[in-house]
Write a protein that holds these residues in place. Sequence first.
Motif, PDB file in Angstrom:
ATOM      1  N   SER A  36     101.890  44.517 -22.443  1.00 12.48           N
ATOM      2  CA  SER A  36     101.629  45.257 -24.114  1.00 12.48           C
ATOM      3  C   SER A  36     102.889  45.633 -24.240  1.00 12.48           C
ATOM      4  O   SER A  36     102.831  45.749 -26.193  1.00 12.48           O
ATOM      5  CB  SER A  36     101.332  47.137 -23.971  1.00 12.48           C
ATOM      6  OG  SER A  36     102.497  47.333 -23.117  1.00 12.48           O
ATOM      7  N   LEU A  37     104.044  45.676 -24.049  1.00 12.69           N
ATOM      8  CA  LEU A  37     105.551  45.512 -24.217  1.00 12.69           C
ATOM      9  C   LEU A  37     105.714  43.869 -25.054  1.00 12.69           C
ATOM     10  O   LEU A  37     106.601  44.516 -26.177  1.00 12.69           O
ATOM     11  CB  LEU A  37     106.595  45.446 -23.333  1.00 12.69           C
ATOM     12  CG  LEU A  37     107.661  45.555 -23.506  1.00 12.69           C
ATOM     13  CD1 LEU A  37     108.309  46.854 -24.878  1.00 12.69           C
ATOM     14  CD2 LEU A  37     108.980  45.794 -22.072  1.00 12.69           C
ATOM     15  N   ALA A  38     105.046  43.075 -24.591  1.00 13.99           N
ATOM     16  CA  ALA A  38     105.639  41.609 -24.712  1.00 13.99           C
ATOM     17  C   ALA A  38     104.641  41.177 -25.836  1.00 13.99           C
ATOM     18  O   ALA A  38     105.524  40.987 -26.477  1.00 13.99           O
ATOM     19  CB  ALA A  38     104.637  40.880 -23.529  1.00 13.99           C
ATOM     20  N   LEU A  39     103.201  42.079 -25.854  1.00 14.39           N
ATOM     21  CA  LEU A  39     102.467  41.965 -27.394  1.00 14.39           C
ATOM     22  C   LEU A  39     104.127  43.056 -28.360  1.00 14.39           C
ATOM     23  O   LEU A  39     103.586  42.238 -29.656  1.00 14.39           O
ATOM     24  CB  LEU A  39     101.490  43.016 -27.695  1.00 14.39           C
ATOM     25  CG  LEU A  39     100.417  41.830 -27.195  1.00 14.39           C
ATOM     26  CD1 LEU A  39      98.878  42.456 -26.761  1.00 14.39           C
ATOM     27  CD2 LEU A  39     100.406  40.074 -27.613  1.00 14.39           C
ATOM     28  N   LEU A  40     104.616  43.080 -28.341  1.00 16.66           N
ATOM     29  CA  LEU A  40     105.427  44.999 -29.661  1.00 16.66           C
ATOM     30  C   LEU A  40     106.076  43.559 -29.799  1.00 16.66           C
ATOM     31  O   LEU A  40     106.629  44.089 -30.326  1.00 16.66           O
ATOM     32  CB  LEU A  40     105.662  46.018 -28.525  1.00 16.66           C
ATOM     33  CG  LEU A  40     106.388  46.584 -29.452  1.00 16.66           C
ATOM     34  CD1 LEU A  40     105.821  47.013 -30.851  1.00 16.66           C
ATOM     35  CD2 LEU A  40     106.583  47.838 -28.573  1.00 16.66           C
ATOM     36  N   SER A  41     107.037  43.261 -28.713  1.00 14.49           N
ATOM     37  CA  SER A  41     108.066  42.545 -28.797  1.00 14.49           C
ATOM     38  C   SER A  41     108.040  41.011 -29.624  1.00 14.49           C
ATOM     39  O   SER A  41     108.738  41.062 -30.332  1.00 14.49           O
ATOM     40  CB  SER A  41     108.386  41.858 -26.752  1.00 14.49           C
ATOM     41  OG  SER A  41     109.240  42.492 -26.440  1.00 14.49           O
ATOM     42  N   LEU A  42     106.881  40.363 -29.235  1.00 15.55           N
ATOM     43  CA  LEU A  42     106.421  39.017 -29.883  1.00 15.55           C
ATOM     44  C   LEU A  42     105.818  39.468 -31.347  1.00 15.55           C
ATOM     45  O   LEU A  42     105.910  38.262 -32.481  1.00 15.55           O
ATOM     46  CB  LEU A  42     105.495  38.092 -28.682  1.00 15.55           C
ATOM     47  CG  LEU A  42     105.424  37.644 -28.051  1.00 15.55           C
ATOM     48  CD1 LEU A  42     104.597  36.545 -27.650  1.00 15.55           C
ATOM     49  CD2 LEU A  42     106.839  37.247 -28.085  1.00 15.55           C
ATOM     50  N   SER A  43     105.309  40.137 -31.848  1.00  9.57           N
ATOM     51  CA  SER A  43     104.988  41.248 -33.058  1.00  9.57           C
ATOM     52  C   SER A  43     106.207  41.532 -33.980  1.00  9.57           C
ATOM     53  O   SER A  43     106.702  41.077 -35.465  1.00  9.57           O
ATOM     54  CB  SER A  43     104.699  42.429 -33.750  1.00  9.57           C
ATOM     55  OG  SER A  43     104.987  43.243 -32.665  1.00  9.57           O
ATOM     56  N   VAL A  44     107.847  40.943 -33.319  1.00  7.62           N
ATOM     57  CA  VAL A  44     108.408  40.687 -34.723  1.00  7.62           C
ATOM     58  C   VAL A  44     109.376  39.392 -35.201  1.00  7.62           C
ATOM     59  O   VAL A  44     109.768  39.253 -36.144  1.00  7.62           O
ATOM     60  CB  VAL A  44     110.121  41.459 -33.580  1.00  7.62           C
ATOM     61  CG1 VAL A  44     111.125  40.982 -34.275  1.00  7.62           C
ATOM     62  CG2 VAL A  44     109.579  42.681 -32.751  1.00  7.62           C
ATOM     63  N   ILE A  45     108.635  38.411 -34.743  1.00 10.80           N
ATOM     64  CA  ILE A  45     108.853  37.106 -34.501  1.00 10.80           C
ATOM     65  C   ILE A  45     108.218  36.174 -36.054  1.00 10.80           C
ATOM     66  O   ILE A  45     110.010  35.659 -36.495  1.00 10.80           O
ATOM     67  CB  ILE A  45     108.451  36.023 -33.514  1.00 10.80           C
ATOM     68  CG1 ILE A  45     108.673  36.394 -32.510  1.00 10.80           C
ATOM     69  CG2 ILE A  45     108.254  34.661 -33.948  1.00 10.80           C
ATOM     70  CD1 ILE A  45     108.744  35.827 -31.080  1.00 10.80           C
ATOM     71  N   PRO A  46     107.233  37.005 -36.783  1.00 11.20           N
ATOM     72  CA  PRO A  46     106.894  36.646 -37.763  1.00 11.20           C
ATOM     73  C   PRO A  46     108.016  36.890 -38.953  1.00 11.20           C
ATOM     74  O   PRO A  46     108.556  36.222 -39.472  1.00 11.20           O
ATOM     75  CB  PRO A  46     105.910  36.694 -37.937  1.00 11.20           C
ATOM     76  CG  PRO A  46     105.059  36.971 -36.877  1.00 11.20           C
ATOM     77  CD  PRO A  46     106.192  37.206 -35.853  1.00 11.20           C
ATOM     78  N   PRO A  47     108.675  38.453 -39.116  1.00 15.06           N
ATOM     79  CA  PRO A  47     108.904  38.736 -40.180  1.00 15.06           C
ATOM     80  C   PRO A  47     110.611  37.907 -39.958  1.00 15.06           C
ATOM     81  O   PRO A  47     111.340  38.104 -40.966  1.00 15.06           O
ATOM     82  CB  PRO A  47     109.572  39.850 -40.144  1.00 15.06           C
ATOM     83  CG  PRO A  47     108.200  40.570 -38.873  1.00 15.06           C
ATOM     84  CD  PRO A  47     107.989  39.533 -37.976  1.00 15.06           C
ATOM     85  N   VAL A  48     111.289  37.926 -38.870  1.00 15.42           N
ATOM     86  CA  VAL A  48     112.516  37.234 -38.168  1.00 15.42           C
ATOM     87  C   VAL A  48     112.279  35.602 -39.163  1.00 15.42           C
ATOM     88  O   VAL A  48     112.702  34.730 -39.468  1.00 15.42           O
ATOM     89  CB  VAL A  48     112.789  37.549 -37.131  1.00 15.42           C
ATOM     90  CG1 VAL A  48     113.897  36.555 -36.262  1.00 15.42           C
ATOM     91  CG2 VAL A  48     113.283  38.683 -36.647  1.00 15.42           C
ATOM     92  N   GLY A  49     110.744  34.880 -38.887  1.00 14.99           N
ATOM     93  CA  GLY A  49     110.843  33.716 -38.796  1.00 14.99           C
ATOM     94  C   GLY A  49     110.355  33.791 -40.935  1.00 14.99           C
ATOM     95  O   GLY A  49     111.540  32.500 -40.380  1.00 14.99           O
TER      96      GLY A  49
END
Length: 100
Positions: free
Chosen positions: A51-64
Amino acid sequence: FDKTKTGALVNRLSADTQLVQSIVTGNVVQGLRCSFLVIGGTCMLFYTSPSLALLSLSVIPPVGIGGRIYGRYIKKRQKEVQDALAATSSVAEEIIANMS
């Protein structure tokens, strides 16, 4: 070649040569290393807490998206700088050629 001044051509050739050298020598190896680190880190994240991994990876699209916009801005500015440097090199070359 008839429309472009010699200084501009020489400057662009020099800049392109340096760019290719940089890519071939360092960037490919660094890109592979970073790819393996990202894959390994992602696996460790999911192993530790999915669950923490999914939360952490959700930041990638806006940063990209932000990185892509900033990259386009930098590319535009870099072209302007290269054009100014080509004009300066051309003027310097003409002045030195006329000194002889």
